[in-house]
Scaffold this active site. Sequence first.
Site, PDB file in Angstrom:
ATOM      1  N   GLU A   1      66.612  47.066  10.632  1.00 50.76           N
ATOM      2  CA  GLU A   1      68.413  47.527  10.624  1.00 50.76           C
ATOM      3  C   GLU A   1      68.807  46.809  11.985  1.00 50.76           C
ATOM      4  O   GLU A   1      67.960  46.769  13.033  1.00 50.76           O
ATOM      5  CB  GLU A   1      68.461  49.106  11.049  1.00 50.76           C
ATOM      6  CG  GLU A   1      68.261  49.790   9.746  1.00 50.76           C
ATOM      7  CD  GLU A   1      68.497  51.282   9.790  1.00 50.76           C
ATOM      8  OE1 GLU A   1      69.140  51.744  10.910  1.00 50.76           O
ATOM      9  OE2 GLU A   1      68.241  52.180   9.035  1.00 50.76           O
TER      10      GLU A   1
ATOM     11  N   HIS B   1      73.780  53.072   7.677  1.00 53.96           N
ATOM     12  CA  HIS B   1      73.183  54.382   8.637  1.00 53.96           C
ATOM     13  C   HIS B   1      74.229  55.134   9.337  1.00 53.96           C
ATOM     14  O   HIS B   1      74.096  55.309  10.552  1.00 53.96           O
ATOM     15  CB  HIS B   1      72.133  53.830   9.897  1.00 53.96           C
ATOM     16  CG  HIS B   1      70.917  54.626  10.111  1.00 53.96           C
ATOM     17  ND1 HIS B   1      69.699  54.145  10.225  1.00 53.96           N
ATOM     18  CD2 HIS B   1      70.977  55.965  10.276  1.00 53.96           C
ATOM     19  CE1 HIS B   1      69.010  55.178  10.588  1.00 53.96           C
ATOM     20  NE2 HIS B   1      69.829  56.273  10.644  1.00 53.96           N
TER      21      HIS B   1
HETATM   22  P1  NAD Z   1      62.865  68.384   9.634  1.00 59.38           P
HETATM   23  O1  NAD Z   1      61.866  67.979  10.626  1.00 59.38           O
HETATM   24  O2  NAD Z   1      63.876  69.210   9.716  1.00 59.38           O
HETATM   25  O3  NAD Z   1      62.561  68.081   8.277  1.00 59.38           O
HETATM   26  C1  NAD Z   1      61.746  67.187   7.832  1.00 59.38           C
HETATM   27  C2  NAD Z   1      60.737  67.723   6.795  1.00 59.38           C
HETATM   28  O4  NAD Z   1      60.008  66.557   6.053  1.00 59.38           O
HETATM   29  C3  NAD Z   1      59.777  68.791   7.542  1.00 59.38           C
HETATM   30  O5  NAD Z   1      59.940  69.979   6.581  1.00 59.38           O
HETATM   31  C4  NAD Z   1      58.421  68.324   7.027  1.00 59.38           C
HETATM   32  O6  NAD Z   1      57.385  69.258   6.630  1.00 59.38           O
HETATM   33  C5  NAD Z   1      58.714  67.380   5.888  1.00 59.38           C
HETATM   34  N1  NAD Z   1      57.736  66.265   5.599  1.00 59.38           N
HETATM   35  C6  NAD Z   1      56.862  65.584   6.418  1.00 59.38           C
HETATM   36  N2  NAD Z   1      55.946  65.033   5.760  1.00 59.38           N
HETATM   37  C7  NAD Z   1      56.165  64.801   4.346  1.00 59.38           C
HETATM   38  C8  NAD Z   1      55.757  64.413   3.206  1.00 59.38           C
HETATM   39  N3  NAD Z   1      54.661  63.525   3.177  1.00 59.38           N
HETATM   40  N4  NAD Z   1      56.207  64.831   2.064  1.00 59.38           N
HETATM   41  C9  NAD Z   1      57.201  65.717   1.786  1.00 59.38           C
HETATM   42  N5  NAD Z   1      57.949  66.103   3.162  1.00 59.38           N
HETATM   43  C10 NAD Z   1      57.281  65.840   4.142  1.00 59.38           C
HETATM   44  O7  NAD Z   1      63.894  67.003   9.834  1.00 59.38           O
HETATM   45  P2  NAD Z   1      65.215  66.925   9.642  1.00 59.38           P
HETATM   46  O8  NAD Z   1      66.269  67.054  10.594  1.00 59.38           O
HETATM   47  O9  NAD Z   1      65.433  67.523   8.233  1.00 59.38           O
HETATM   48  O10 NAD Z   1      65.495  65.186   9.359  1.00 59.38           O
HETATM   49  C11 NAD Z   1      64.826  64.482   7.955  1.00 59.38           C
HETATM   50  C12 NAD Z   1      64.888  63.268   8.367  1.00 59.38           C
HETATM   51  O11 NAD Z   1      66.265  62.550   8.285  1.00 59.38           O
HETATM   52  C13 NAD Z   1      64.529  62.673   9.786  1.00 59.38           C
HETATM   53  O12 NAD Z   1      63.214  62.708   9.959  1.00 59.38           O
HETATM   54  C14 NAD Z   1      65.162  61.391  10.062  1.00 59.38           C
HETATM   55  O13 NAD Z   1      64.285  60.482   9.897  1.00 59.38           O
HETATM   56  C15 NAD Z   1      66.407  61.522   9.104  1.00 59.38           C
HETATM   57  N6  NAD Z   1      67.740  61.509   9.753  1.00 59.38           N
HETATM   58  C16 NAD Z   1      68.286  60.430   9.400  1.00 59.38           C
HETATM   59  C17 NAD Z   1      69.884  60.423   9.777  1.00 59.38           C
HETATM   60  C18 NAD Z   1      70.997  59.265   9.324  1.00 59.38           C
HETATM   61  O14 NAD Z   1      71.777  59.067  10.088  1.00 59.38           O
HETATM   62  N7  NAD Z   1      70.648  58.709   8.255  1.00 59.38           N
HETATM   63  C19 NAD Z   1      70.320  61.256  10.507  1.00 59.38           C
HETATM   64  C20 NAD Z   1      69.272  62.352  10.987  1.00 59.38           C
HETATM   65  C21 NAD Z   1      67.952  62.368  10.473  1.00 59.38           C
END
Ligand code: NAD
Length: 324
Positions: free
Chosen positions: A257, A276
């Site tokens: 990105e 994003h």
């Molecule tokens: P979170 O930590 O609350 O949830 C992530 C979940 O993924 C956890 O429950 C974890 O157990 C699970 N996990 C880890 N490894 C895994 C696997 N191999 N298979 C299945 N599940 C697995 O995080 P969140 O706040 O829900 O955010 C999720 C992701 O979204 C973040 O890590 C970030 O990368 C992404 N995000 C993107 C944006 C965007 O602008 N597009 C913004 C915020 C977050």
Amino acid sequence: MKAVLIVTRTFGKYSSEPIDLLKSNGFHLEYSETLDVDLLKGFDAIILGTVKLSGDAIQSSSLKIIARNGVGVDNVDLRVATQMGIPVTITLNANTISVAELAIGLIFLLSRKLVNVHNDLYQRKKFSPSIGIELFKKTLGIIGFGAIGKEVAKRALCLGMEVLACDPYISKEVMGQYSVEQVDLENLLKRSDFVSLHLPLNQSTRRLIGERELAMMKKTAFLINTSRGGIIDETALVEALKKNQIAGAALDAFEFEPLPENSILYDCPNLILTPHIGAHTYEAIYKMNMMAAQSVIDFFNKRLPKHIANPEVIDRLLQQGFSQ
Ligand code: NAD
């Protein structure tokens, strides 16, 4: 006076409140869009967007706290920060709703081919209604049942969708409380009409969705990624879309990105791209900015900041006299 380097374009952009908060607490602020090793010398804190913060840069810096303006920590060398006793804070849940709403929005775009029909009519004056599908009674598979995954599930259930989830760290009981069925990855990929990714990028999730996994999906299924780019093998995805192996995909995050001009993702059929924007709402940016600023203020007032992503440093901070 403590100096804070702001390396995120959205900090204070839509509200001056986070800037005022830091300044009124005696902090001096400087801004940069990029990072290099030398830039960090002389700064006590950094408020960091998605720019990569390497171990070398942390090691040669004078940083005492790294405050992520977001939740993912894949752009920070956590190992080095932890070795040096530097807390890395995240703005937990500040953007949860915004990302969940985007994921649902992308599901709607894909199910009714809204981007294509808009472009046909608006750009080519072609009044040719295309056929879509209802979401009602379709199956949504959520990979990663954390904060965002749960919010996506709640919204999908309101639409009458069946929801499956795969998350090795969340119990069947917790999923049951959300009326979501726990399944393994293979089962999820085979049964879902929509697969939505909500897991972090790390060594075990990099390229989790590749050729083999895409081949397991239904030909009529859609893939949505609002988590991190590296989780999908982009080359395999383009191949799958070109061969109509799956019906479509929508991506908000990419391996590189900003998306490079020569990316294979441009000009690929049935693919929707957004730059994003998951967390790009006034509400999420305000919450992220205020939480990041508060982490820095708490730290220098010797209070443990909230939501430390490397909890290994907490004992050391408590020994230094930090209060909970
Ligand atoms: P979170 O930590 O609350 O949830 C992530 C979940 O993924 C956890 O429950 C974890 O157990 C699970 N996990 C880890 N490894 C895994 C696997 N191999 N298979 C299945 N599940 C697995 O995080 P969140 O706040 O829900 O955010 C999720 C992701 O979204 C973040 O890590 C970030 O990368 C992404 N995000 C993107 C944006 C965007 O602008 N597009 C913004 C915020 C977050």
